[in-house]
Design a protein around this motif. Sequence first.
Motif, mmCIF file in Angstrom:
data_model
loop_
_atom_site.group_PDB
_atom_site.id
_atom_site.type_symbol
_atom_site.label_atom_id
_atom_site.label_comp_id
_atom_site.label_asym_id
_atom_site.label_seq_id
_atom_site.Cartn_x
_atom_site.Cartn_y
_atom_site.Cartn_z
ATOM 1 N N MET A 1 0.851 -1.167 0.000
ATOM 2 C CA MET A 1 0.000 0.000 0.000
ATOM 3 C C MET A 1 0.899 1.233 0.000
ATOM 4 O O MET A 1 1.787 1.347 0.832
ATOM 5 N N ASP A 2 0.682 2.117 -0.939
ATOM 6 C CA ASP A 2 1.460 3.348 -1.049
ATOM 7 C C ASP A 2 0.497 4.521 -0.927
ATOM 8 O O ASP A 2 -0.248 4.818 -1.851
ATOM 9 N N ARG A 3 0.510 5.159 0.239
ATOM 10 C CA ARG A 3 -0.412 6.256 0.517
ATOM 11 C C ARG A 3 0.175 7.559 -0.014
ATOM 12 O O ARG A 3 1.225 8.007 0.410
ATOM 13 N N GLY A 4 -0.522 8.151 -0.979
ATOM 14 C CA GLY A 4 -0.133 9.441 -1.517
ATOM 15 C C GLY A 4 -0.888 10.558 -0.815
ATOM 16 O O GLY A 4 -1.604 10.329 0.161
ATOM 17 N N PHE A 5 -0.759 11.766 -1.318
ATOM 18 C CA PHE A 5 -1.440 12.891 -0.688
ATOM 19 C C PHE A 5 -2.943 12.839 -0.940
ATOM 20 O O PHE A 5 -3.735 13.035 -0.038
ATOM 21 N N PHE A 6 -3.340 12.565 -2.168
ATOM 22 C CA PHE A 6 -4.760 12.500 -2.503
ATOM 23 C C PHE A 6 -5.253 11.083 -2.759
ATOM 24 O O PHE A 6 -6.427 10.799 -2.614
ATOM 25 N N THR A 7 -4.374 10.194 -3.193
ATOM 26 C CA THR A 7 -4.790 8.839 -3.539
ATOM 27 C C THR A 7 -3.908 7.814 -2.837
ATOM 28 O O THR A 7 -2.830 8.138 -2.345
ATOM 29 N N THR A 8 -4.378 6.582 -2.822
ATOM 30 C CA THR A 8 -3.614 5.475 -2.280
ATOM 31 C C THR A 8 -3.535 4.395 -3.354
ATOM 32 O O THR A 8 -4.547 4.037 -3.950
ATOM 33 N N ASP A 9 -2.333 3.894 -3.606
ATOM 34 C CA ASP A 9 -2.126 2.834 -4.579
ATOM 35 C C ASP A 9 -1.971 1.511 -3.836
ATOM 36 O O ASP A 9 -1.247 1.427 -2.841
ATOM 37 N N TYR A 10 -2.647 0.485 -4.334
ATOM 38 C CA TYR A 10 -2.602 -0.835 -3.721
ATOM 39 C C TYR A 10 -1.924 -1.807 -4.668
ATOM 40 O O TYR A 10 -2.224 -1.811 -5.863
ATOM 41 N N THR A 11 -1.016 -2.618 -4.145
ATOM 42 C CA THR A 11 -0.347 -3.624 -4.962
ATOM 43 C C THR A 11 -0.397 -4.976 -4.261
ATOM 44 O O THR A 11 -0.285 -5.060 -3.030
ATOM 45 N N ILE A 12 -0.572 -6.012 -5.067
ATOM 46 C CA ILE A 12 -0.502 -7.389 -4.582
ATOM 47 C C ILE A 12 0.485 -8.109 -5.485
ATOM 48 O O ILE A 12 0.298 -8.153 -6.701
ATOM 49 N N ASP A 13 1.538 -8.629 -4.897
ATOM 50 C CA ASP A 13 2.597 -9.320 -5.645
ATOM 51 C C ASP A 13 3.151 -8.457 -6.779
ATOM 52 O O ASP A 13 3.370 -8.922 -7.886
ATOM 53 N N GLY A 14 3.305 -7.169 -6.523
ATOM 54 C CA GLY A 14 3.887 -6.261 -7.500
ATOM 55 C C GLY A 14 2.929 -5.753 -8.551
ATOM 56 O O GLY A 14 3.311 -4.969 -9.403
ATOM 57 N N ASN A 95 -5.772 5.654 9.900
ATOM 58 C CA ASN A 95 -4.759 5.328 8.895
ATOM 59 C C ASN A 95 -3.676 4.408 9.463
ATOM 60 O O ASN A 95 -3.197 3.503 8.777
ATOM 61 N N CYS A 96 -3.299 4.639 10.724
ATOM 62 C CA CYS A 96 -2.295 3.778 11.368
ATOM 63 C C CYS A 96 -2.829 2.355 11.521
ATOM 64 O O CYS A 96 -2.092 1.390 11.332
ATOM 65 N N LYS A 97 -4.113 2.226 11.854
ATOM 66 C CA LYS A 97 -4.712 0.896 11.964
ATOM 67 C C LYS A 97 -4.712 0.183 10.616
ATOM 68 O O LYS A 97 -4.467 -1.021 10.538
ATOM 69 N N LYS A 98 -4.983 0.923 9.550
ATOM 70 C CA LYS A 98 -4.952 0.323 8.219
ATOM 71 C C LYS A 98 -3.523 -0.104 7.848
ATOM 72 O O LYS A 98 -3.325 -1.160 7.254
ATOM 73 N N ASP A 99 -2.537 0.711 8.209
ATOM 74 C CA ASP A 99 -1.140 0.339 7.970
ATOM 75 C C ASP A 99 -0.769 -0.918 8.756
ATOM 76 O O ASP A 99 -0.080 -1.796 8.244
ATOM 77 N N ASP A 100 -1.237 -1.003 10.012
ATOM 78 C CA ASP A 100 -0.992 -2.186 10.829
ATOM 79 C C ASP A 100 -1.626 -3.428 10.196
ATOM 80 O O ASP A 100 -1.057 -4.518 10.240
ATOM 81 N N ALA A 101 -2.818 -3.260 9.627
ATOM 82 C CA ALA A 101 -3.495 -4.388 8.979
ATOM 83 C C ALA A 101 -2.669 -4.921 7.817
ATOM 84 O O ALA A 101 -2.541 -6.140 7.642
#
Length: 136
Positions: A1-14, A95-101
């Motif tokens: 998960m790459d959290r940007g300023f306005f959007t978040t990008d999600y990756t699974i296995d690249g 957001n921290c809880k989501k990062d922990d997940a």
Amino acid sequence: MDRGFFTTDYTIDGQEVDSDAFERELTNVPEAISKWNTGNTMRYISWGAAFGGGFLLGYGIAEGSGYQAPESYKMKVLAGGVIIVAALIVEHIGNCKKDDAVDIYNQKIGTITSNNSFSMGIIPTEQGGIALAFNF
């Protein structure tokens, strides 16, 4: 998960995926999806509180801008500001809880795949077809 300023990008296995696919993948680890859902709930609550605080802040400013403004506008401005700050704190915690997940998911999947002694997949063949491959 790459959290940007306005959007978040999600990756699974690249591979980049949408948020729904990412959440479906998290359901493989119950502890991770539980934290993810808690983080989402906290964020949604914070958005509602920030909206209410912003309305109260704006209403107080508008009420205090008149010639004979009542003294109560100061309390509305102060309360609105405090609510907005509290909402920002709750959003950060969510957001921290989501990062922990995501961290929990990555740890659990790493232990699950490393203990697996069997895998199955579909692979291309030399003749241009596909084959079902088993690895022991």
